[in-house]
Design a protein around this motif. Structure first.
Motif, PDB file in Angstrom:
ATOM      1  N   PRO A  54      49.271  60.172  26.382  1.00  0.00           N
ATOM      2  CA  PRO A  54      50.481  61.020  26.355  1.00  0.00           C
ATOM      3  C   PRO A  54      51.592  60.502  27.253  1.00  0.00           C
ATOM      4  O   PRO A  54      52.773  60.552  26.886  1.00  0.00           O
ATOM      5  CB  PRO A  54      49.957  62.385  26.825  1.00  0.00           C
ATOM      6  N   LYS A  55      51.232  60.002  28.433  1.00  0.00           N
ATOM      7  CA  LYS A  55      52.245  59.505  29.358  1.00  0.00           C
ATOM      8  C   LYS A  55      52.933  58.263  28.810  1.00  0.00           C
ATOM      9  O   LYS A  55      54.164  58.165  28.811  1.00  0.00           O
ATOM     10  CB  LYS A  55      51.616  59.206  30.714  1.00  0.00           C
ATOM     11  N   ALA A  56      52.140  57.292  28.351  1.00  0.00           N
ATOM     12  CA  ALA A  56      52.717  56.053  27.812  1.00  0.00           C
ATOM     13  C   ALA A  56      53.538  56.339  26.565  1.00  0.00           C
ATOM     14  O   ALA A  56      54.637  55.787  26.387  1.00  0.00           O
ATOM     15  CB  ALA A  56      51.608  55.055  27.494  1.00  0.00           C
ATOM     16  N   THR A  57      53.038  57.218  25.704  1.00  0.00           N
ATOM     17  CA  THR A  57      53.756  57.573  24.483  1.00  0.00           C
ATOM     18  C   THR A  57      55.071  58.269  24.810  1.00  0.00           C
ATOM     19  O   THR A  57      56.114  57.977  24.207  1.00  0.00           O
ATOM     20  CB  THR A  57      52.887  58.489  23.603  1.00  0.00           C
ATOM     21  N   GLY A  58      55.042  59.197  25.765  1.00  0.00           N
ATOM     22  CA  GLY A  58      56.257  59.908  26.152  1.00  0.00           C
ATOM     23  C   GLY A  58      57.310  58.978  26.722  1.00  0.00           C
ATOM     24  O   GLY A  58      58.493  59.072  26.378  1.00  0.00           O
ATOM     25  N   ILE A  59      56.892  58.054  27.591  1.00  0.00           N
ATOM     26  CA  ILE A  59      57.839  57.105  28.185  1.00  0.00           C
ATOM     27  C   ILE A  59      58.476  56.228  27.112  1.00  0.00           C
ATOM     28  O   ILE A  59      59.691  56.024  27.086  1.00  0.00           O
ATOM     29  CB  ILE A  59      57.122  56.244  29.250  1.00  0.00           C
ATOM     30  N   CYS A  60      57.649  55.710  26.213  1.00  0.00           N
ATOM     31  CA  CYS A  60      58.170  54.824  25.163  1.00  0.00           C
ATOM     32  C   CYS A  60      59.094  55.572  24.203  1.00  0.00           C
ATOM     33  O   CYS A  60      60.128  55.034  23.788  1.00  0.00           O
ATOM     34  CB  CYS A  60      57.010  54.194  24.392  1.00  0.00           C
ATOM     35  N   CYS A  61      58.740  56.802  23.847  1.00  0.00           N
ATOM     36  CA  CYS A  61      59.575  57.577  22.929  1.00  0.00           C
ATOM     37  C   CYS A  61      60.933  57.903  23.556  1.00  0.00           C
ATOM     38  O   CYS A  61      61.978  57.807  22.892  1.00  0.00           O
ATOM     39  CB  CYS A  61      58.866  58.865  22.525  1.00  0.00           C
ATOM     40  N   LEU A  62      60.943  58.275  24.826  1.00  0.00           N
ATOM     41  CA  LEU A  62      62.202  58.581  25.506  1.00  0.00           C
ATOM     42  C   LEU A  62      63.070  57.330  25.641  1.00  0.00           C
ATOM     43  O   LEU A  62      64.292  57.387  25.431  1.00  0.00           O
ATOM     44  CB  LEU A  62      61.921  59.183  26.882  1.00  0.00           C
ATOM     45  N   ALA A  63      62.441  56.197  25.986  1.00  0.00           N
ATOM     46  CA  ALA A  63      63.199  54.947  26.109  1.00  0.00           C
ATOM     47  C   ALA A  63      63.776  54.528  24.765  1.00  0.00           C
ATOM     48  O   ALA A  63      64.942  54.099  24.678  1.00  0.00           O
ATOM     49  CB  ALA A  63      62.292  53.853  26.667  1.00  0.00           C
ATOM     50  N   MET A  64      62.978  54.656  23.703  1.00  0.00           N
ATOM     51  CA  MET A  64      63.460  54.305  22.367  1.00  0.00           C
ATOM     52  C   MET A  64      64.619  55.203  21.945  1.00  0.00           C
ATOM     53  O   MET A  64      65.634  54.733  21.420  1.00  0.00           O
ATOM     54  CB  MET A  64      62.323  54.426  21.362  1.00  0.00           C
ATOM     55  N   ALA A  65      64.495  56.522  22.178  1.00  0.00           N
ATOM     56  CA  ALA A  65      65.551  57.449  21.791  1.00  0.00           C
ATOM     57  C   ALA A  65      66.836  57.176  22.550  1.00  0.00           C
ATOM     58  O   ALA A  65      67.935  57.211  21.968  1.00  0.00           O
ATOM     59  CB  ALA A  65      65.085  58.885  22.039  1.00  0.00           C
ATOM     60  N   ALA A  66      66.733  56.880  23.845  1.00  0.00           N
ATOM     61  CA  ALA A  66      67.926  56.589  24.645  1.00  0.00           C
ATOM     62  C   ALA A  66      68.628  55.327  24.147  1.00  0.00           C
ATOM     63  O   ALA A  66      69.866  55.288  24.021  1.00  0.00           O
ATOM     64  CB  ALA A  66      67.542  56.439  26.113  1.00  0.00           C
ATOM     65  N   LEU A  67      67.854  54.295  23.849  1.00  0.00           N
ATOM     66  CA  LEU A  67      68.447  53.057  23.359  1.00  0.00           C
ATOM     67  C   LEU A  67      69.044  53.250  21.968  1.00  0.00           C
ATOM     68  O   LEU A  67      70.113  52.687  21.651  1.00  0.00           O
ATOM     69  CB  LEU A  67      67.384  51.955  23.333  1.00  0.00           C
ATOM     70  N   ALA A  68      68.403  54.055  21.130  1.00  0.00           N
ATOM     71  CA  ALA A  68      68.928  54.322  19.789  1.00  0.00           C
ATOM     72  C   ALA A  68      70.248  55.077  19.865  1.00  0.00           C
ATOM     73  O   ALA A  68      71.184  54.780  19.110  1.00  0.00           O
ATOM     74  CB  ALA A  68      67.907  55.113  18.975  1.00  0.00           C
ATOM     75  N   VAL A  69      70.343  56.056  20.758  1.00  0.00           N
ATOM     76  CA  VAL A  69      71.601  56.797  20.940  1.00  0.00           C
ATOM     77  C   VAL A  69      72.699  55.860  21.416  1.00  0.00           C
ATOM     78  O   VAL A  69      73.857  55.952  20.983  1.00  0.00           O
ATOM     79  CB  VAL A  69      71.402  57.958  21.930  1.00  0.00           C
ATOM     80  N   TRP A  70      72.344  54.932  22.296  1.00  0.00           N
ATOM     81  CA  TRP A  70      73.318  53.945  22.775  1.00  0.00           C
ATOM     82  C   TRP A  70      73.830  53.077  21.626  1.00  0.00           C
ATOM     83  O   TRP A  70      75.019  52.754  21.561  1.00  0.00           O
ATOM     84  CB  TRP A  70      72.649  53.077  23.842  1.00  0.00           C
ATOM     85  N   LEU A  71      72.952  52.728  20.694  1.00  0.00           N
ATOM     86  CA  LEU A  71      73.364  51.935  19.533  1.00  0.00           C
ATOM     87  C   LEU A  71      74.210  52.753  18.563  1.00  0.00           C
ATOM     88  O   LEU A  71      75.122  52.221  17.927  1.00  0.00           O
ATOM     89  CB  LEU A  71      72.129  51.386  18.809  1.00  0.00           C
ATOM     90  N   LEU A  72      73.912  54.034  18.441  1.00  0.00           N
ATOM     91  CA  LEU A  72      74.634  54.887  17.497  1.00  0.00           C
ATOM     92  C   LEU A  72      76.103  55.070  17.865  1.00  0.00           C
ATOM     93  O   LEU A  72      76.910  55.396  17.002  1.00  0.00           O
ATOM     94  CB  LEU A  72      73.958  56.261  17.406  1.00  0.00           C
ATOM     95  N   HIS A  73      76.452  54.837  19.108  1.00  0.00           N
ATOM     96  CA  HIS A  73      77.832  55.023  19.544  1.00  0.00           C
ATOM     97  C   HIS A  73      78.683  53.775  19.402  1.00  0.00           C
ATOM     98  O   HIS A  73      79.858  53.776  19.787  1.00  0.00           O
ATOM     99  CB  HIS A  73      77.866  55.507  21.001  1.00  0.00           C
ATOM    100  N   SER A  74      78.110  52.700  18.853  1.00  0.00           N
ATOM    101  CA  SER A  74      78.888  51.476  18.664  1.00  0.00           C
ATOM    102  C   SER A  74      78.252  50.632  17.565  1.00  0.00           C
ATOM    103  O   SER A  74      77.101  50.195  17.691  1.00  0.00           O
ATOM    104  CB  SER A  74      78.957  50.666  19.973  1.00  0.00           C
TER     105      SER A  74
END
Length: 368
Positions: free
Chosen positions: A309-329
């Motif tokens: 759960p910890k590793a999955t949560g960290i990876c999912c949050l990191a992926m979502a943050a990077l995806a949002v960063w890509l969505l703005h440009s």
């Protein structure tokens, strides 16, 4: 009446399950990205680039299987490294590479849903929903996730085959000519692009330790690869025969736009493109989950308790943050695509081979 255990929870999967999941993962990404790119690079010769790229990837799988006998699934194992620093550096490279691919797939999937179904105002809801679904799928483990893909396989493939068969009535074979009309430089770029996209299928070898029959994994991977190449060649010919090279090269998602042209008998679906989007949504989400799984697997070992759960949560949050960063440009997203295709994927392919070569050299030195 004797009780029968239908399912087990031993985190072991069959080669057939891996093969079907791999086919869906590769089909979604390749059929969305390759047709417009190959139309710009190779024109009508794009179908030959797909076939040559498939053959080269098939040969690459032979080399990968050979070196895989020296490098096991957990290639970040201490036996392959002299120092802890080197081990951790390699692990960080793998985690970062898989997270980068997962973030781009998340961006790609979110963009598709926005443009084709819901609209820009639902961006936050889309990202949160996909992230939550990815977390839940990974938390339940590889076995449960692949069972879902095994059930969905024919549910997705049969409608797609029927739609493509209906699209054949609108194909003009005159649009398939001229052939052998592309410069060798552009044709080579097209082949290389196909190899890099198709070679993501070789990452299935990272699931070798979870496969109940590891010796069948190479055959299953080759079977999925051949099927994906054939489907891509057929889809490219259909798109070429419907849209022609000029229009095909300017369409963002021609395989989805095909639904605006194809009319199913009886007109029983008002939004045929929504049906096609549903197919590609599941395919892309399967790839997204696999990339997150490969990223979270080495990270899971760093936690003594409740590592998944910890590793999955960290990876999912990191992926979502990077995806949002890509969505703005859009420029960031394009650069990310170039980095993933031309740098990250080759790195993932050749790093295990380098590790195997280093290990062979160590063995020879010890023997001397």
């Amino acid at each position: 009446m004797r009780d029968r255990i239908i399912f087990s929870d031993n985190q072991q999967v069959s080669a057939r399950q891996i093969s079907r999941a791999l086919f869906l993962e590769m089909l979604g990404l390749s059929t969305l990205l390759l047709p417009p790119a190959l139309a710009r690079l190779c024109g009508t010769d794009g179908v030959f680039a797909i076939l040559f790229g498939g053959v080269l990837t098939y040969l690459l799988s032979v080399a990968w299987n050979r070196y895989d006998t020296n490098v096991k699934q957990n290639d970040t194992s201490e036996q392959y490294y002299n120092t802890k620093v080197l081990k951790n550096t390699t692990m960080v490279i793998y985690i970062g590479a898989f997270l980068g691919i997962a973030a781009y797939v998340m961006y790609f999937l979110t963009t598709l849903i926005e443009e084709q179904l819901l609209g820009k105002s639902y961006e936050a809801a889309i990202v949160l929903t996909l992230t939550g679904a990815a977390f839940w799928g990974l938390w339940k483990g590889l076995e449960s996730r692949l069972r879902v893909y095994e059930v969905l396989f024919w549910i997705l493939i049969l409608p797609l085959g029927f739609i493509l068969l209906a699209a054949c009535s609108g194909v003009c074979t005159d649009y398939w000519t001229p052939v052998v009309d592309t410069s060798w430089q552009n044709f080579g770029k097209g082949i290389l692009l196909c190899v890099l996209i198709f070679s993501l299928s070789l990452l299935a070898f990272r699931s070798k330790s979870q496969c109940s029959r590891p010796k069948q994994l190479l055959r299953a991977t080759r079977r999925s690869l051949c099927a994906v190449v054939i489907w891509n060649a057929i889809i490219y010919l259909i798109l070429l025969g419907v849209f022609q090279v000029g229009l095909l090269s300017h369409l963002s998602y021609p395989i989805i736009d095909l639904m605006a042209v194809v009319k199913l008998p009886g007109n029983f679906l008002e939004r045929q493109d929504a049906l096609m989007m549903g197919i590609w949504l599941f395919c892309l989400f399967a790839l997204l989950n696999s990339m997150l799984y490969y990223a979270s697997a080495p990270l899971e070992k760093l936690f003594s308790e409740k590592g998944r759960p910890k590793a999955t949560g960290i990876c999912c949050l990191a992926m979502a943050a990077l995806a949002v960063w890509l969505l703005h440009s859009a420029e960031r997203a394009e650069r990310m695509f170039q980095v993933c295709v031309w740098f990250v994927v080759p790195l993932l392919l050749f790093l295990p081979v380098v590790q195997a070569i280093v290990e062979c050299l160590k063995k020879r030195i010890r023997q001397k």
